[in-house]
Motif scaffolding. Sequence first.
Motif, short mmCIF file in Angstrom:
data_model
loop_
_atom_site.label_atom_id
_atom_site.label_comp_id
_atom_site.label_asym_id
_atom_site.label_seq_id
_atom_site.Cartn_x
_atom_site.Cartn_y
_atom_site.Cartn_z
N GLY A 1 0.78 -1.23 0.00
CA GLY A 1 0.00 0.00 0.00
C GLY A 1 0.81 1.28 0.00
N LEU A 2 0.15 2.34 -0.39
CA LEU A 2 0.70 3.68 -0.31
C LEU A 2 0.93 4.04 1.16
CD1 LEU A 2 1.33 6.31 -1.90
CD2 LEU A 2 -1.05 6.94 -1.60
N THR A 3 0.04 3.55 2.01
CA THR A 3 0.17 3.70 3.45
C THR A 3 -0.27 2.40 4.10
OG1 THR A 3 -0.37 5.08 5.37
CG2 THR A 3 -2.16 4.66 3.80
N GLY A 4 -0.01 2.28 5.37
CA GLY A 4 -0.38 1.06 6.07
C GLY A 4 -0.41 1.26 7.57
N TRP A 5 -0.76 0.20 8.26
CA TRP A 5 -0.89 0.24 9.72
C TRP A 5 0.47 0.55 10.36
CZ3 TRP A 5 -4.08 1.57 13.06
CH2 TRP A 5 -4.14 1.06 14.36
N ALA A 6 1.55 0.00 9.82
CA ALA A 6 2.89 0.30 10.36
C ALA A 6 3.24 1.77 10.15
CB ALA A 6 3.93 -0.61 9.71
N GLN A 7 2.83 2.35 9.02
CA GLN A 7 3.19 3.73 8.73
C GLN A 7 2.51 4.70 9.71
OE1 GLN A 7 2.97 1.36 6.27
NE2 GLN A 7 5.17 1.62 6.43
N VAL A 8 1.31 4.41 10.14
CA VAL A 8 0.64 5.32 11.07
C VAL A 8 1.03 5.03 12.51
CG1 VAL A 8 -1.28 5.79 9.51
CG2 VAL A 8 -1.50 3.95 11.19
N ASN A 9 1.87 4.01 12.70
CA ASN A 9 2.34 3.66 14.04
C ASN A 9 3.85 3.75 14.18
OD1 ASN A 9 0.00 2.72 15.79
ND2 ASN A 9 -0.40 1.68 13.86
N ARG B 1 6.19 4.68 11.09
CA ARG B 1 6.79 4.99 9.79
C ARG B 1 8.26 4.60 9.73
NH1 ARG B 1 5.18 10.52 6.62
NH2 ARG B 1 6.03 9.96 4.61
N ASP B 2 9.18 5.53 9.51
CA ASP B 2 10.60 5.24 9.33
C ASP B 2 11.29 4.77 10.61
OD1 ASP B 2 10.39 6.07 6.70
OD2 ASP B 2 11.19 8.07 7.07
N GLU B 3 10.68 5.03 11.75
CA GLU B 3 11.36 4.80 13.02
C GLU B 3 11.24 3.37 13.54
OE1 GLU B 3 8.97 7.67 14.88
OE2 GLU B 3 10.09 9.35 14.08
N LEU B 4 10.43 2.53 12.94
CA LEU B 4 10.17 1.20 13.47
C LEU B 4 11.25 0.19 13.07
CD1 LEU B 4 6.36 0.80 12.69
CD2 LEU B 4 7.41 1.20 14.92
N PRO B 5 11.72 -0.62 14.04
CA PRO B 5 12.58 -1.74 13.66
C PRO B 5 11.75 -2.78 12.88
CG PRO B 5 12.43 -1.50 16.06
CD PRO B 5 11.53 -0.48 15.45
N ILE B 6 12.41 -3.58 12.06
CA ILE B 6 11.72 -4.52 11.18
C ILE B 6 10.77 -5.46 11.93
CG2 ILE B 6 12.13 -6.51 9.66
CD1 ILE B 6 14.37 -4.82 8.37
N PRO B 7 11.16 -6.07 13.04
CA PRO B 7 10.20 -6.97 13.71
C PRO B 7 8.91 -6.27 14.15
CG PRO B 7 12.42 -7.37 14.52
CD PRO B 7 12.48 -6.13 13.66
N GLU B 8 9.01 -5.02 14.61
CA GLU B 8 7.81 -4.27 15.00
C GLU B 8 6.96 -3.93 13.78
OE1 GLU B 8 8.31 -0.95 17.73
OE2 GLU B 8 10.14 -1.93 18.49
N LYS B 9 7.63 -3.56 12.69
CA LYS B 9 6.92 -3.24 11.45
C LYS B 9 6.13 -4.46 10.97
CE LYS B 9 9.20 -0.60 8.77
NZ LYS B 9 10.15 0.02 7.84
N VAL B 10 6.76 -5.62 10.98
CA VAL B 10 6.10 -6.85 10.52
C VAL B 10 4.97 -7.23 11.47
CG1 VAL B 10 6.41 -9.31 10.06
CG2 VAL B 10 8.10 -7.65 9.22
N ALA B 11 5.16 -7.04 12.78
CA ALA B 11 4.08 -7.33 13.73
C ALA B 11 2.84 -6.47 13.42
CB ALA B 11 4.55 -7.09 15.16
N LEU B 12 3.06 -5.22 13.05
CA LEU B 12 1.95 -4.35 12.67
C LEU B 12 1.34 -4.77 11.34
CD1 LEU B 12 3.51 -1.01 13.88
CD2 LEU B 12 1.41 -2.03 14.78
N ASP B 13 2.18 -5.23 10.40
CA ASP B 13 1.67 -5.75 9.12
C ASP B 13 0.79 -6.98 9.37
OD1 ASP B 13 3.05 -3.79 7.70
OD2 ASP B 13 4.76 -5.11 7.25
N VAL B 14 1.19 -7.83 10.30
CA VAL B 14 0.40 -9.02 10.65
C VAL B 14 -0.93 -8.59 11.27
CG1 VAL B 14 0.29 -11.07 12.14
CG2 VAL B 14 2.40 -10.55 10.88
N GLY C 1 6.86 11.26 12.10
CA GLY C 1 7.49 9.98 11.76
C GLY C 1 8.39 9.99 10.54
N VAL C 2 8.76 11.18 10.05
CA VAL C 2 9.65 11.27 8.88
C VAL C 2 11.03 11.69 9.41
CG1 VAL C 2 10.06 12.35 6.66
CG2 VAL C 2 7.73 11.94 7.42
N SER C 3 12.03 10.87 9.12
CA SER C 3 13.36 11.17 9.66
C SER C 3 14.24 11.95 8.69
CB SER C 3 14.05 9.89 10.09
OG SER C 3 14.15 8.99 9.02
N HIS C 4 13.89 12.03 7.40
CA HIS C 4 14.73 12.76 6.42
C HIS C 4 13.87 13.60 5.53
CE1 HIS C 4 18.02 10.23 7.67
NE2 HIS C 4 17.24 9.19 7.49
#
Length: 186
Positions: free
Chosen positions: A133-141, A143-156, A183-186
């Motif tokens: 998606g253009l956006t997702g549950w991980a992005q609103v929780n 975005r760039d700051e999430l480690p991969i395991p947390e991002k995937v947990a939100l995707d699940v 949530g934007v780091s750059h």
Amino acid sequence: MKRFLDVFFVIFAGIFLLIPILVVSVAVKVTSAGPVFYWSDRVGRYNTIFQMPKFRSMLVGTPAVATHLLSNPNTYLTPIGSFLRKSSLDELPQLWSILVGDMSFVGPRPALFNQDDLVALRSSYGVDALVPGLTGWAQVNGRDELPIPEKVALDVQYLQRKNMFFDLRILWLTFVKVVQRDGVSH
């Protein structure tokens, strides 16, 4: 139904955003050498690779890795690159990816082709079955700051909870985050 709504809203958004898209295109072209769009190899549904366009916010020749892996990402930004990223205007060309069916408005963000750890973890949980998606549950929780395991947990969580009302909630939260530049780091 989701695909029908994606096409309907991408046509509506394309008409509504035509002038901003043209203005950003000209601004990218006149402020740095190179093409207006950057086409990035991304991982789509069932781990197929597709080309995803963005307005170019980085200099030509920047390594094709996740921004956080660059030693000093700010040195690679074009003169308007930081503004494009913080305002999320660099994402507007992804309306094309939604129109052609490579993406949806809501789903997990498409991984870069070389983010093997993210792709493998998503696949192990069945997240690869979702259209990115253009956006997702991980992005609103986070975005760039999430480690991969947390991002995937939100995707699940999205995979388990996905429905039209949840998508609308995510779209609303995305709008709020973009306006707040959260949530934007750059």
